[in-house]
Enzyme design. Structure first.
Site, mmCIF file in Angstrom:
data_model
loop_
_atom_site.group_PDB
_atom_site.id
_atom_site.type_symbol
_atom_site.label_atom_id
_atom_site.label_comp_id
_atom_site.label_asym_id
_atom_site.label_seq_id
_atom_site.Cartn_x
_atom_site.Cartn_y
_atom_site.Cartn_z
ATOM 1 N N THR A 117 -2.693 -1.231 9.332
ATOM 2 C CA THR A 117 -1.371 -0.686 9.633
ATOM 3 C C THR A 117 -1.311 -0.324 11.114
ATOM 4 O O THR A 117 -2.140 0.439 11.597
ATOM 5 C CB THR A 117 -1.076 0.543 8.762
ATOM 6 O OG1 THR A 117 -0.974 0.120 7.393
ATOM 7 C CG2 THR A 117 0.226 1.201 9.175
ATOM 8 N N ILE A 146 13.485 -3.927 -1.025
ATOM 9 C CA ILE A 146 13.621 -4.965 -2.052
ATOM 10 C C ILE A 146 13.772 -4.295 -3.414
ATOM 11 O O ILE A 146 12.850 -3.641 -3.905
ATOM 12 C CB ILE A 146 12.410 -5.910 -2.034
ATOM 13 C CG1 ILE A 146 12.389 -6.687 -0.710
ATOM 14 C CG2 ILE A 146 12.435 -6.854 -3.230
ATOM 15 C CD1 ILE A 146 11.065 -7.309 -0.377
ATOM 16 N N GLN A 152 -5.965 -1.537 2.708
ATOM 17 C CA GLN A 152 -5.156 -1.148 3.862
ATOM 18 C C GLN A 152 -5.928 -0.134 4.692
ATOM 19 O O GLN A 152 -6.444 0.849 4.174
ATOM 20 C CB GLN A 152 -3.824 -0.562 3.403
ATOM 21 C CG GLN A 152 -2.935 -0.043 4.516
ATOM 22 C CD GLN A 152 -3.183 1.423 4.820
ATOM 23 O OE1 GLN A 152 -3.602 2.186 3.953
ATOM 24 N NE2 GLN A 152 -2.951 1.810 6.068
ATOM 25 N N LYS A 212 0.050 -5.016 9.508
ATOM 26 C CA LYS A 212 1.236 -4.510 8.813
ATOM 27 C C LYS A 212 1.988 -3.571 9.759
ATOM 28 O O LYS A 212 1.405 -2.632 10.298
ATOM 29 C CB LYS A 212 0.829 -3.755 7.548
ATOM 30 C CG LYS A 212 1.979 -3.093 6.807
ATOM 31 C CD LYS A 212 1.463 -2.361 5.586
ATOM 32 C CE LYS A 212 2.588 -1.647 4.837
ATOM 33 N NZ LYS A 212 3.148 -0.508 5.595
ATOM 34 N N ARG A 242 9.964 5.155 7.295
ATOM 35 C CA ARG A 242 9.334 6.463 7.344
ATOM 36 C C ARG A 242 8.747 6.808 8.715
ATOM 37 O O ARG A 242 8.180 7.888 8.893
ATOM 38 C CB ARG A 242 8.214 6.527 6.289
ATOM 39 C CG ARG A 242 8.740 6.441 4.886
ATOM 40 C CD ARG A 242 7.707 5.911 3.895
ATOM 41 N NE ARG A 242 6.674 6.873 3.556
ATOM 42 C CZ ARG A 242 6.809 7.860 2.662
ATOM 43 N NH1 ARG A 242 7.972 8.037 2.055
ATOM 44 N NH2 ARG A 242 5.806 8.659 2.368
ATOM 45 N N PRO A 299 0.828 -1.207 0.000
ATOM 46 C CA PRO A 299 0.000 0.000 0.000
ATOM 47 C C PRO A 299 0.859 1.250 0.000
ATOM 48 O O PRO A 299 1.766 1.400 0.827
ATOM 49 C CB PRO A 299 -0.814 -0.123 1.293
ATOM 50 C CG PRO A 299 0.025 -0.995 2.187
ATOM 51 C CD PRO A 299 0.727 -1.947 1.268
ATOM 52 N N TYR A 338 -6.206 2.528 8.027
ATOM 53 C CA TYR A 338 -5.785 3.309 9.184
ATOM 54 C C TYR A 338 -7.002 3.496 10.081
ATOM 55 O O TYR A 338 -8.120 3.658 9.577
ATOM 56 C CB TYR A 338 -5.253 4.691 8.775
ATOM 57 C CG TYR A 338 -3.914 4.677 8.087
ATOM 58 C CD1 TYR A 338 -2.767 4.276 8.762
ATOM 59 C CD2 TYR A 338 -3.785 5.107 6.766
ATOM 60 C CE1 TYR A 338 -1.529 4.285 8.136
ATOM 61 C CE2 TYR A 338 -2.544 5.128 6.133
ATOM 62 C CZ TYR A 338 -1.431 4.711 6.821
ATOM 63 O OH TYR A 338 -0.205 4.727 6.202
#
Length: 359
Positions: A156, A290, A128, A232, A259, A79, A130
């Site tokens: 997340t 990656i 995803q 996540k 981050r 995401p 929040y």
């Protein structure tokens, strides 16, 4: 466009030339001194491959199964927010690329195209999530995702307080006119204006996301959806154990691409202990750093069911929309195919931990 960059580094360089400085820095940057951002990448270079030989690899496949669904590759789309900053079509271009590649896309809560439009395009889309202070809004986001046909919810768990991203502060990051958080409801949830001397995104998150999120909320989330729920942002093995004890269906080893908490451990370093803690009770995924096919092999060898890439998707999107994403990820897939064969594996499932060694 036929003359695509040779590898993911080339795609990033080309994207940097095309994107406004504020946008490139938002996508590329990390927290504080960006130590974890660099460590995510550098840690892969510290792992050697002790390859096997005289294995028949004349017939190879990258096919991967996740939650009973067949995908053509173990390289999945993580995401990432605000795709319309890179391409006018935004997340619609991204989901078309995922469909063409036969991979899976995780759609961000902070997408710039409504979830219903994106999810309708393709069956392999996870949403995803929040958690907002307004739990009614959060519940509605989950209900909308499920009704739209999302295949899973990815919560997340490492971003209820926003990391200090100095590039965004310096640039006073904000969403330009005409671009908004398309999944949010009216009342300021979709707005992200410029903030003098600050990041508009940081101000948005710190005012609207719920910092009281806790393990008790996992039961609440599972009670409001019938979809699989993944977490996540796990890097500690004790949190991985708690996750499966709370009934989650999957764990994503992630430090938010470097981050959030600077000097957090690189995800490939956290992966083995998380896999050991989960003990096969749920699939484990990993993202962060990656950039080569050999990186994917190393993650698979440590026990990841698949890997997620975020920034490479954005670089491809910026360079050439959905075709750019396909070209970028296919370059990574080609590297993976070669690396697997040279390690003596014809499929991702044949990769084992004994091929890993320190330098």
């Amino acid at each position: 466009m036929s003359d695509w960059p040779l590898n993911l580094a080339g795609f990033e360089s080309a994207a940097r030339d095309r994107l406004p400085q504020m946008v490139y820095d938002y996508y590329a940057g990390g927290a504080l001194d960006e130590i974890t951002l660099r460590a995510n990448r550098d840690a892969y270079d510290e792992i050697a491959l002790r390859y096997r030989v005289l294995v028949d690899v004349s017939r190879r496949s990258l096919a991967t199964g996740i939650f009973g669904r067949s995908l053509e590759t173990p390289i999945l789309f993580a995401p990432t927010a605000f795709h319309r900053l890179a391409c006018e079509e935004g997340e619609m271009a991204t989901v078309r690329a995922a469909k063409e590649l036969g991979t899976l896309m995780v759609l961000s809560s902070l997408s710039t195209v409504p979830m219903e439009q994106v999810i309708a395009e393709y069956e392999h889309v996870w949403f995803q999530l929040y958690v907002y202070r307004d739990r009614g809004l959060t519940r509605e986001l989950v209900a909308r995702a499920e009704a739209a046909g999302a295949a899973a919810i990815v919560l997340t768990v490492d971003a209820q307080i926003w990391g200090r991203r100095e590039r965004d502060v310096r640039n006073q990051f904000h969403l330009p006119q005409g671009i908004s958080v398309a999944n949010a409801l009216p009342g300021g949830y979709g707005d992200m204006p410029e903030r003098e001397g600050d990041s508009g995104l940081a101000a948005y998150v710190n005012s609207l996301f719920d910092p009281a999120l806790s393990w008790e909320d996992i039961a609440w989330l599972k009670s409001v959806t019938s979809l699989p729920v993944l977490l996540k942002g796990i890097v500690h093995p004790d949190d991985a154990r708690l996750a499966v004890e709370h009934g989650v269906d999957g764990v994503m080893v992630s430090n938010h691409g470097g981050r959030q908490l600077d000097t957090a451990c690189a995800t490939i370093r956290a992966l083995p202990d998380v896999v050991a803690a989960v003990q096969g009770r749920a699939p484990v995924f990993v993202d962060g750093g990656i950039r080569r096919g050999t990186d994917v092999v190393k993650a698979l060898a440590y026990g990841a069911s698949a890997v997620f890439v975020g920034r490479p998707v954005l670089w491809g999107l910026a360079v050439g929309g959905d075709a750019g994403i396909v070209a970028a990820i296919r370059s990574l897939q080609h590297e993976l195919d070669v690396a697997l064969a040279l390690c003596g594996a014809a499929t991702p499932a044949q990769v084992t931990a004994d091929i890993l060694a320190p330098w």
